[in-house]
Design an enzyme around this catalytic site. Structure first.
Site, short mmCIF file in Angstrom:
data_model
loop_
_atom_site.label_atom_id
_atom_site.label_comp_id
_atom_site.label_asym_id
_atom_site.label_seq_id
_atom_site.Cartn_x
_atom_site.Cartn_y
_atom_site.Cartn_z
CD1 TRP A 133 -2.67 1.59 0.44
CD2 TRP A 133 -2.04 1.88 2.58
NE1 TRP A 133 -3.40 2.64 0.97
CE2 TRP A 133 -3.03 2.83 2.27
CE3 TRP A 133 -1.50 1.87 3.87
CZ2 TRP A 133 -3.48 3.76 3.20
CZ3 TRP A 133 -1.95 2.79 4.79
CH2 TRP A 133 -2.93 3.72 4.46
CG ASP A 215 -2.09 -2.37 7.37
OD1 ASP A 215 -3.20 -2.19 7.90
OD2 ASP A 215 -1.72 -1.77 6.35
CE LYS A 251 -9.83 -0.11 3.05
NZ LYS A 251 -9.27 0.66 1.98
N1 PLP Z 1 -3.61 -0.64 5.07
C1 PLP Z 1 -3.88 -1.06 3.83
C2 PLP Z 1 -3.13 -2.22 3.29
C3 PLP Z 1 -4.86 -0.42 3.06
O1 PLP Z 1 -5.12 -0.87 1.83
C4 PLP Z 1 -5.57 0.67 3.62
C5 PLP Z 1 -6.58 1.39 2.82
O2 PLP Z 1 -6.64 1.37 1.63
C6 PLP Z 1 -5.27 1.06 4.94
C7 PLP Z 1 -4.28 0.39 5.62
C8 PLP Z 1 -5.91 2.20 5.67
O3 PLP Z 1 -7.20 2.48 5.46
P1 PLP Z 1 -8.04 3.42 6.40
O4 PLP Z 1 -7.13 4.44 7.00
O5 PLP Z 1 -9.05 4.01 5.52
O6 PLP Z 1 -8.61 2.55 7.45
#
Ligand code: PLP
Length: 403
Positions: A133, A215, A251
């Protein structure tokens, strides 16, 4: 002249720039495969019915108010979130060695966790997978880490995890390096280690004294089952690791803009918890003081109520099943057309993303000739596909490869 004239423009963020190009494109059959969010078969965001119902119930509850939450968040939420991750039978929970802290979604959990490790444990080196990411590096650097490093993850030719390279890079990592491990549904490759591979990763991390920073942004999205998707994290717990995990509820609850997250922390000695929490309190106090209430209240209400919890699991299944059916549909169409290459990886990969293997020229062809928007890496969000546009997209992929 402005004192700000010294400021140079920063580089654009690819996903957001892509969405803008998509929005500005007047072509009627355009398709956005770039975004990182769930879409229904009508290509619109989905408010989970169980979330809508819970929000209505909260709106009608006149005993609630807008007082500040504590710095570490809503207790009923962090306890339920920690249990969702570690499981009903977690020893770390029953022995009082696990705790959770409410954060601004997954990104906030990564930032708070990283800042805590950089400030209090003086950790400097962190590793993220190539590819990963795109935000991991920025979040950790902004949190005070100074040594960014990568571990190899992807074998582009075979379209699978390059496990030997992965392990070799971990073996070379200096002691106390923080290793960012995506818990499931790896973004962007859609490919996770097998249980045997996780075992080996754990062996090396134990031997080299590396620190796991999980994560978990997609629990439920990989298999459709929240228990199965927590395998890696629970395995590390059983192995006796101390670790932290950033949990996102963006999500799996469809609560993207409510910023609901939890930083789960697991220790091998419950005595350290009170001191650690007092320091996390200071990190957060100095960053944003305290978290928002609404999304955490929704998630807490659902996770703590058995019948709402069952309904939520049904919603996750709906989302995961739709993604799987789009994978199957795309593969079938490409194979039926005889599109050059192999397409098995489309159904083998899991979660929201697929690493198609399209090269830069092919991606550009998709965008320019067909108005289909995807990342330069060839990553597509399977949710951008619908029963209405899947033929169009499959034809375009065929065209971009054969032209
Ligand atoms: N980690 C990964 C691998 C992700 O794909 C995302 C979002 O796309 C996140 C963390 C963090 O998302 P959020 O801050 O919206 O919870």
């Amino acid at each position: 002249a402005s004192r700000f004239s010294v400021v140079e423009a920063g580089p654009p963020i690819e996903v957001f720039a892509l969405t803008k190009s998509f929005t500005d494109d007047p072509f009627p059959n355009k398709v956005n495969l770039g975004v990182g969010a769930y879409r229904t078969d009508d290509c619109v965001p989905w408010v989970l019915p169980v979330v809508r119902k819970t929000e209505q119930q909260i709106a009608n509850d006149l005993s609630l108010n807008h007082e500040y939450l504590p710095v570490l968040g809503l207790d009923s939420f962090t306890t339920a979130a920690t249990k969702l991750l570690l499981g009903q039978d977690s020893k770390a929970i029953s022995e009082g060695r696990a705790t959770g802290v409410q954060t601004l979604s997954g990104t906030g959990a990564l930032r708070v966790g990283a800042e805590f490790l950089a400030r209090l444990l003086k950790y400097k080196t962190f590793y993220y997978s190539t590819p990963t990411w795109e935000n991991h590096r920025l979040v950790f650097m902004n949190a005070g880490f100074t040594e960014p490093r990568e571990y190899r993850y992807w074998n582009a030719a075979e379209r699978c995890i390059d496990f030997d390279a992965y392990v070799a890079d971990l073996k070379n990592a200096p002691e106390n390096s923080v290793i960012i491990l995506q818990a499931c549904a790896h973004n962007p490759t859609g490919s996770d280690p097998t249980p045997e591979q996780w075992e080996k990763i754990a062996d090396v991390m134990q031997e080299r004294k590396l620190f796991p920073f999980f994560d978990s942004a997609y629990q439920g999205f990989a298999s459709g089952d929240v228990e199965k998707d927590a395998f890696a994290v629970r395995y590390f717990e059983k192995r006796g690791f101390e670790f932290v995990c950033a949990q996102s509820f963006a999500k799996n609850f469809g609560l993207y803009n409510e910023r609901v997250g939890n930083l789960t922390m697991v220790f091998n000695d419950k005595e350290v918890i009170a001191k650690v929490k007092s320091q996390v309190t200071l990190v957060i106090r100095g960053m944003y003081s305290n978290p928002p209430n609404h999304g955490a209240r929704v998630v807490s209400t659902i996770l703590n109520n058995p019948s709402l919890y069952e309904e939520w699991k049904g919603c996750i299944k709906t989302m995961a099943d739709r993604i799987m059916s789009m994978r199957k549909g795309l593969r079938e169409r490409l194979e039926a057309k005889g599109t050059p290459g192999t397409w098995e990886h489309i159904t083998k990969q899991i979660g929201m993303f697929s690493y198609t293997g399209l090269n830069l020229r092919q991606v550009e062809h998709m965008v320019k000739e067909h108005h289909i928007y995807l990342l330069k890496s060839g990553r597509i969000n399977m949710c951008g596909l619908t029963t209405k546009n899947i033929d169009y997209v499959a034809n375009a992929i065929h065209d971009s490869i054969t032209k």
